[in-house]
Design a protein around this motif. Sequence first.
Motif, PDB file in Angstrom:
ATOM      1  N   VAL A  32      36.571  46.232  40.681  1.00  0.00           N
ATOM      2  CA  VAL A  32      37.287  45.187  41.417  1.00  0.00           C
ATOM      3  C   VAL A  32      38.363  44.560  40.534  1.00  0.00           C
ATOM      4  CG1 VAL A  32      37.040  42.931  42.545  1.00  0.00           C
ATOM      5  CG2 VAL A  32      35.372  44.747  42.993  1.00  0.00           C
ATOM      6  N   GLU A  33      38.056  44.295  39.269  1.00  0.00           N
ATOM      7  CA  GLU A  33      39.056  43.730  38.362  1.00  0.00           C
ATOM      8  C   GLU A  33      40.249  44.661  38.203  1.00  0.00           C
ATOM      9  OE1 GLU A  33      36.408  40.868  35.414  1.00  0.00           O
ATOM     10  OE2 GLU A  33      36.740  42.959  34.833  1.00  0.00           O
ATOM     11  N   THR A  34      39.987  45.956  38.081  1.00  0.00           N
ATOM     12  CA  THR A  34      41.069  46.934  37.957  1.00  0.00           C
ATOM     13  C   THR A  34      41.927  46.951  39.211  1.00  0.00           C
ATOM     14  OG1 THR A  34      39.717  48.295  36.493  1.00  0.00           O
ATOM     15  CG2 THR A  34      41.584  49.374  37.558  1.00  0.00           C
ATOM     16  N   ARG A  35      41.290  46.949  40.373  1.00  0.00           N
ATOM     17  CA  ARG A  35      42.026  46.954  41.639  1.00  0.00           C
ATOM     18  C   ARG A  35      42.861  45.683  41.780  1.00  0.00           C
ATOM     19  NH1 ARG A  35      38.020  47.458  45.359  1.00  0.00           N
ATOM     20  NH2 ARG A  35      37.981  45.238  45.762  1.00  0.00           N
ATOM     21  N   GLU A  36      42.280  44.526  41.466  1.00  0.00           N
ATOM     22  CA  GLU A  36      43.010  43.269  41.594  1.00  0.00           C
ATOM     23  C   GLU A  36      44.153  43.177  40.591  1.00  0.00           C
ATOM     24  OE1 GLU A  36      40.266  40.007  41.504  1.00  0.00           O
ATOM     25  OE2 GLU A  36      39.430  40.515  43.466  1.00  0.00           O
ATOM     26  N   ALA A  37      43.951  43.696  39.395  1.00  0.00           N
ATOM     27  CA  ALA A  37      45.013  43.679  38.383  1.00  0.00           C
ATOM     28  C   ALA A  37      46.195  44.530  38.844  1.00  0.00           C
ATOM     29  CB  ALA A  37      44.483  44.178  37.050  1.00  0.00           C
ATOM     30  N   ALA A  38      45.910  45.631  39.522  1.00  0.00           N
ATOM     31  CA  ALA A  38      46.981  46.501  40.012  1.00  0.00           C
ATOM     32  C   ALA A  38      47.786  45.825  41.120  1.00  0.00           C
ATOM     33  CB  ALA A  38      46.397  47.816  40.517  1.00  0.00           C
ATOM     34  N   LEU A  39      47.174  44.906  41.845  1.00  0.00           N
ATOM     35  CA  LEU A  39      47.858  44.219  42.937  1.00  0.00           C
ATOM     36  C   LEU A  39      48.658  43.008  42.475  1.00  0.00           C
ATOM     37  CD1 LEU A  39      45.026  44.303  45.623  1.00  0.00           C
ATOM     38  CD2 LEU A  39      47.047  45.782  45.479  1.00  0.00           C
TER      39      LEU A  39
END
Length: 112
Positions: A32-39
């Motif tokens: 989730v952190e990786t996905r949110e960082a990409a956004l």
Amino acid sequence: MSELPPDLPRLRTLETWLTVSLERVRARIAEVETREAALRPVRQRREGPGWVLSYLREQGRRVPDSVHIGDCSMAGKNIGPLTREEARQILHAGQVQACAICRPDSDLGLLG
């Protein structure tokens, strides 16, 4: 009265289950952190110097005031470019202050 089992085998089983569950939760958090960082939008720096020294005018002379990250809007118009090393030296020597808004001292690794 305890909610945990009284015997060692069942306690070990519970420990294993909790460890596996914790690893799964941590893996999901990382996803989730990786996905949110990409956004998250990435701050783009303008072309120009990495750091600048802003000056004040006192009795017709330019007096060094503060160090800023190159694109800081608080630097004003009366500025001069600095290299990374020059900015570090000026701030380390205590000759001028670091901008409290863009925090070049943090960017330069001078905060302890």
